[in-house]
Design a protein around this motif. Structure first.
Motif, PDB file in Angstrom:
ATOM      1  N   LEU A 125      28.447  41.237   9.138  1.00 27.74           N
ATOM      2  CA  LEU A 125      28.782  42.532   9.728  1.00 27.74           C
ATOM      3  C   LEU A 125      30.254  42.668  10.106  1.00 27.74           C
ATOM      4  O   LEU A 125      30.830  43.747   9.992  1.00 27.74           O
ATOM      5  CB  LEU A 125      27.902  42.787  10.948  1.00 27.74           C
ATOM      6  N   SER A 126      30.877  41.589  10.578  1.00 22.61           N
ATOM      7  CA  SER A 126      32.287  41.703  10.952  1.00 22.61           C
ATOM      8  C   SER A 126      33.138  42.025   9.728  1.00 22.61           C
ATOM      9  O   SER A 126      34.095  42.801   9.807  1.00 22.61           O
ATOM     10  CB  SER A 126      32.777  40.417  11.623  1.00 22.61           C
ATOM     11  N   SER A 127      32.784  41.435   8.591  1.00 28.45           N
ATOM     12  CA  SER A 127      33.500  41.745   7.352  1.00 28.45           C
ATOM     13  C   SER A 127      33.278  43.203   6.951  1.00 28.45           C
ATOM     14  O   SER A 127      34.219  43.897   6.544  1.00 28.45           O
ATOM     15  CB  SER A 127      33.023  40.828   6.223  1.00 28.45           C
ATOM     16  N   VAL A 128      32.051  43.662   7.076  1.00 33.02           N
ATOM     17  CA  VAL A 128      31.744  45.051   6.693  1.00 33.02           C
ATOM     18  C   VAL A 128      32.505  46.027   7.584  1.00 33.02           C
ATOM     19  O   VAL A 128      33.017  47.050   7.110  1.00 33.02           O
ATOM     20  CB  VAL A 128      30.225  45.317   6.768  1.00 33.02           C
ATOM     21  N   ARG A 129      32.603  45.729   8.866  1.00 29.17           N
ATOM     22  CA  ARG A 129      33.347  46.618   9.773  1.00 29.17           C
ATOM     23  C   ARG A 129      34.818  46.698   9.376  1.00 29.17           C
ATOM     24  O   ARG A 129      35.423  47.772   9.418  1.00 29.17           O
ATOM     25  CB  ARG A 129      33.204  46.143  11.216  1.00 29.17           C
ATOM     26  N   ALA A 130      35.401  45.561   8.989  1.00 31.62           N
ATOM     27  CA  ALA A 130      36.793  45.560   8.531  1.00 31.62           C
ATOM     28  C   ALA A 130      36.940  46.368   7.242  1.00 31.62           C
ATOM     29  O   ALA A 130      37.887  47.147   7.078  1.00 31.62           O
ATOM     30  CB  ALA A 130      37.276  44.127   8.313  1.00 31.62           C
ATOM     31  N   LEU A 131      36.003  46.203   6.345  1.00 34.92           N
ATOM     32  CA  LEU A 131      36.023  46.930   5.070  1.00 34.92           C
ATOM     33  C   LEU A 131      35.872  48.435   5.301  1.00 34.92           C
ATOM     34  O   LEU A 131      36.562  49.250   4.677  1.00 34.92           O
ATOM     35  CB  LEU A 131      34.899  46.423   4.165  1.00 34.92           C
ATOM     36  N   ALA A 132      34.981  48.808   6.214  1.00 34.55           N
ATOM     37  CA  ALA A 132      34.773  50.228   6.525  1.00 34.55           C
ATOM     38  C   ALA A 132      36.005  50.820   7.191  1.00 34.55           C
ATOM     39  O   ALA A 132      36.370  51.979   6.939  1.00 34.55           O
ATOM     40  CB  ALA A 132      33.545  50.388   7.424  1.00 34.55           C
ATOM     41  N   ASN A 133      36.657  50.039   8.048  1.00 36.26           N
ATOM     42  CA  ASN A 133      37.880  50.500   8.702  1.00 36.26           C
ATOM     43  C   ASN A 133      38.948  50.803   7.677  1.00 36.26           C
ATOM     44  O   ASN A 133      39.640  51.830   7.753  1.00 36.26           O
ATOM     45  CB  ASN A 133      38.367  49.432   9.693  1.00 36.26           C
ATOM     46  N   ALA A 134      39.112  49.918   6.691  1.00 33.40           N
ATOM     47  CA  ALA A 134      40.101  50.135   5.642  1.00 33.40           C
ATOM     48  C   ALA A 134      39.759  51.385   4.831  1.00 33.40           C
ATOM     49  O   ALA A 134      40.633  52.202   4.518  1.00 33.40           O
ATOM     50  CB  ALA A 134      40.175  48.914   4.732  1.00 33.40           C
ATOM     51  N   ARG A 135      38.493  51.554   4.509  1.00 32.13           N
ATOM     52  CA  ARG A 135      38.067  52.747   3.771  1.00 32.13           C
ATOM     53  C   ARG A 135      38.389  54.022   4.541  1.00 32.13           C
ATOM     54  O   ARG A 135      38.929  54.984   3.979  1.00 32.13           O
ATOM     55  CB  ARG A 135      36.568  52.688   3.503  1.00 32.13           C
ATOM     56  N   ASP A 136      38.087  54.011   5.824  1.00 37.14           N
ATOM     57  CA  ASP A 136      38.309  55.201   6.638  1.00 37.14           C
ATOM     58  C   ASP A 136      39.790  55.525   6.799  1.00 37.14           C
ATOM     59  O   ASP A 136      40.152  56.674   7.040  1.00 37.14           O
ATOM     60  CB  ASP A 136      37.653  55.027   8.014  1.00 37.14           C
TER      61      ASP A 136
END
Length: 264
Positions: A57-68
């Motif tokens: 999940l921590s990786s996904v949150r970082a990935l989502a932050n970059a996308r946003d």
């Protein structure tokens, strides 16, 4: 150009040189690393179990932050790169993982399906800056130096997911070495594992592996080795024994070649 940047835990303590020289060099080469706010550790190791979701999940949150933010996500540490890219691939291609991940993320009003492109800093040098342009920017070339690239395993494998280079016959670090004016040394152990996390279970494993790597590079005439992996560098230096080879982060060589090392 500005990229979202995931430094990872090690670059904030034991591997600050890898981070510092990368930032200074990026400025000189015309791109910016914008650190993701409130990022969390990626875990440092990709969880192989298909139902191991929470640790991703921590990786996904970082990935989502970059996308946003509308930016591609860049990292330097081989382990972080490996984990982020594999987790991103899981969410993009595995419906089970995507479903489970997004169930967890509902409480944060986040939904993510693998939209972010994950890059290693070396890919920017190769594909955006370009080796010819990097060569032109060099002020202090490493003329006469013979440098061995040490990839280890996390930067290249699994090849079909990471896609950075040919896992059996890579050349991205050798091309970097040429661009900064040095001569790359090709040796058989350059993409073999250093022992990695086995050091916690049996220290004889990384000791034996690093001895093979260093002696092979020395036999082929290397003056020193260059890497992007903090764990590899730790194992190689800790277990170097009688070897005279130093192990240096590629960003330190980059900053020195660009004439930025003293400033950094």
């Amino acid at each position: 150009m500005t990229y979202s940047y995931f430094p990872g835990c090690t670059l904030k303590n034991k591997a600050t040189d890898l981070d510092l020289y990368a930032r200074k060099s990026a400025e000189a080469l015309g791109f910016t690393l914008e650190e993701i706010p409130e990022w969390q550790c990626c875990g440092g190791e990709y969880p192989m179990a298909k139902d191991e979701i929470a640790s991703k999940l921590s990786s996904v949150r970082a990935l989502a932050n970059a996308r946003d933010s509308g930016k591609e996500l860049v990292t330097l540490c081989s382990a972080c790169y490996n984990v982020l890219k594999q987790v991103n691939n899981d969410v993009a291609t595995d419906e089970f993982v995507a479903f489970k991940v997004n169930n967890y993320l509902k409480q944060d009003d986040i939904e993510y399906h693998g939209e972010t492109k994950v890059l290693h800093y070396l890919e920017i040098l190769r594909d955006v800056v370009g080796w010819d342009n990097l060569k032109k920017a060099v002020k202090k070339p490493f003329t006469g130096k013979k440098i061995g690239a040490y990839y280890g395993c996390l930067l290249l494998r699994p090849g079909k997911v990471l896609g950075l280079d040919d896992p059996e016959n890579p050349k991205i670090l050798e091309d970097f070495i040429k661009a900064i004016g040095a001569t790359p040394v090709i040796y058989a152990q350059r993409n073999e594992c250093c022992g990695a996390y086995t050091m916690f279970e049996d220290q004889s494993i990384p000791k034996n592996r690093t001895k093979k790597i260093l002696s092979n590079a020395e036999d082929m005439g290397a003056d020193f080795l260059v890497t992007s992996c903090p764990l590899c560098r730790y194992n190689l230096i800790k277990n170097k024994g009688d070897s005279k080879l130093d192990v240096i982060y590629f960003t330190e060589l980059l900053a020195e070649a660009l004439g930025l090392k003293e400033e950094a």
